[in-house]
Write an enzyme that holds these catalytic residues in place. Sequence first.
Site, PDB file in Angstrom:
ATOM      1  N   ASP A   1      27.194 -33.892  28.037  1.00  0.00           N
ATOM      2  CA  ASP A   1      27.301 -35.119  27.509  1.00  0.00           C
ATOM      3  C   ASP A   1      27.698 -35.100  25.957  1.00  0.00           C
ATOM      4  O   ASP A   1      27.586 -34.295  25.373  1.00  0.00           O
ATOM      5  CB  ASP A   1      25.886 -35.922  27.698  1.00  0.00           C
ATOM      6  CG  ASP A   1      26.175 -37.457  27.338  1.00  0.00           C
ATOM      7  OD1 ASP A   1      26.938 -37.895  27.652  1.00  0.00           O
ATOM      8  OD2 ASP A   1      25.083 -37.627  26.295  1.00  0.00           O
TER       9      ASP A   1
ATOM     10  N   ASP B   1      27.282 -38.254  23.230  1.00  0.00           N
ATOM     11  CA  ASP B   1      26.572 -39.007  22.273  1.00  0.00           C
ATOM     12  C   ASP B   1      25.185 -38.199  22.252  1.00  0.00           C
ATOM     13  O   ASP B   1      24.572 -38.125  23.372  1.00  0.00           O
ATOM     14  CB  ASP B   1      26.571 -40.352  22.602  1.00  0.00           C
ATOM     15  CG  ASP B   1      27.798 -41.058  22.506  1.00  0.00           C
ATOM     16  OD1 ASP B   1      28.630 -40.975  21.180  1.00  0.00           O
ATOM     17  OD2 ASP B   1      28.157 -41.568  23.337  1.00  0.00           O
TER      18      ASP B   1
ATOM     19  N   GLY C   1      23.445 -43.435  27.719  1.00  0.00           N
ATOM     20  CA  GLY C   1      23.870 -42.635  28.829  1.00  0.00           C
ATOM     21  C   GLY C   1      24.652 -43.478  29.758  1.00  0.00           C
ATOM     22  O   GLY C   1      25.314 -43.069  30.721  1.00  0.00           O
TER      23      GLY C   1
ATOM     24  N   ARG D   1      28.497 -49.798  28.890  1.00  0.00           N
ATOM     25  CA  ARG D   1      27.993 -50.685  28.063  1.00  0.00           C
ATOM     26  C   ARG D   1      27.440 -51.910  29.006  1.00  0.00           C
ATOM     27  O   ARG D   1      26.006 -52.655  28.648  1.00  0.00           O
ATOM     28  CB  ARG D   1      29.088 -51.343  27.123  1.00  0.00           C
ATOM     29  CG  ARG D   1      29.553 -50.379  25.989  1.00  0.00           C
ATOM     30  CD  ARG D   1      30.359 -51.205  24.959  1.00  0.00           C
ATOM     31  NE  ARG D   1      31.668 -51.804  25.737  1.00  0.00           N
ATOM     32  CZ  ARG D   1      32.737 -51.185  26.015  1.00  0.00           C
ATOM     33  NH1 ARG D   1      32.672 -50.078  25.838  1.00  0.00           N
ATOM     34  NH2 ARG D   1      33.717 -51.655  26.479  1.00  0.00           N
TER      35      ARG D   1
ATOM     36  N   ASP E   1      20.882 -35.593  26.989  1.00  0.00           N
ATOM     37  CA  ASP E   1      19.637 -36.353  26.298  1.00  0.00           C
ATOM     38  C   ASP E   1      19.230 -37.572  26.801  1.00  0.00           C
ATOM     39  O   ASP E   1      18.287 -37.793  26.386  1.00  0.00           O
ATOM     40  CB  ASP E   1      20.035 -36.381  24.824  1.00  0.00           C
ATOM     41  CG  ASP E   1      21.101 -37.754  24.558  1.00  0.00           C
ATOM     42  OD1 ASP E   1      22.210 -37.865  25.348  1.00  0.00           O
ATOM     43  OD2 ASP E   1      20.970 -38.278  23.650  1.00  0.00           O
TER      44      ASP E   1
END
Length: 255
Positions: free
Chosen positions: A23, A25, A73, A76, A200
């Site tokens: 991933d 971010d 994750g 939006r 994360d």
Amino acid sequence: MSPTQPHTAMPRALRDMAAVVLDTDGVITDSARLHAAAWKTAFDACLRDHPPADPAQRRPFDVREDYLRYVDGKSRIDGAAAFLESRGLRLPGAQVQEVAGNKERLFTARLREHGVDAYPGTVRLLRTLRSARVPLAAASASRHARELLEHAGVLDFFDALVDGGEAARLHLPGKPDPALFLEAARRLGVPASRTAVVEDALAGVEAGRRGGFGLVVGVDRTRTPQTRAELLKHGADVVVRDLAELLTDSDRPKG
């Protein structure tokens, strides 16, 4: 070297894996804080304009707990809807899109102003994996993933990138559905069972587990027992505070 050949320089924690999908971010780039700050401004404004009936639900957006639980994750729109519903707000789709659009503008402005860096521990791992000729992919629900990786100077590490734009083009469902990660593994030419996923977000580790990936690594940047427990509960095989731990502490038991 084919993906099934042994990698003599492979970190022992990943030695049974033939490829790695990460991933973006919060795993590769220190951009989760920018996302969380932008979401807070957008959500707090929405809560002021549309206060929930229950006064206890009117509290401001929490950049740690609420961000990790509801929006991290996810796309939006999915993230905006999930958080607002958690506060008892079922707004029309146009208003949810307005909140998500406000967040997008805020995030873009913060990114242009402050930039973003890659985590040093992640860069160390990427260099090791690259030297071992391990196929690498970056995957993200964000349409900014390529820009973030370019800003951080790490885009060239990756053989494939599946970002929010690609997910929309291919009509891939969002996390915790594993479609994003499965597409990344497909582009690397390695089955999910031989691929590690590094995430994360709770939705992300759940996606890795649902997708049948060979190893799901949870990254706990908050370094709290609660977050670590949640990552394990949602499907992480092992949780680390920094990806450099995979280079130095790879023989410890799972979890």
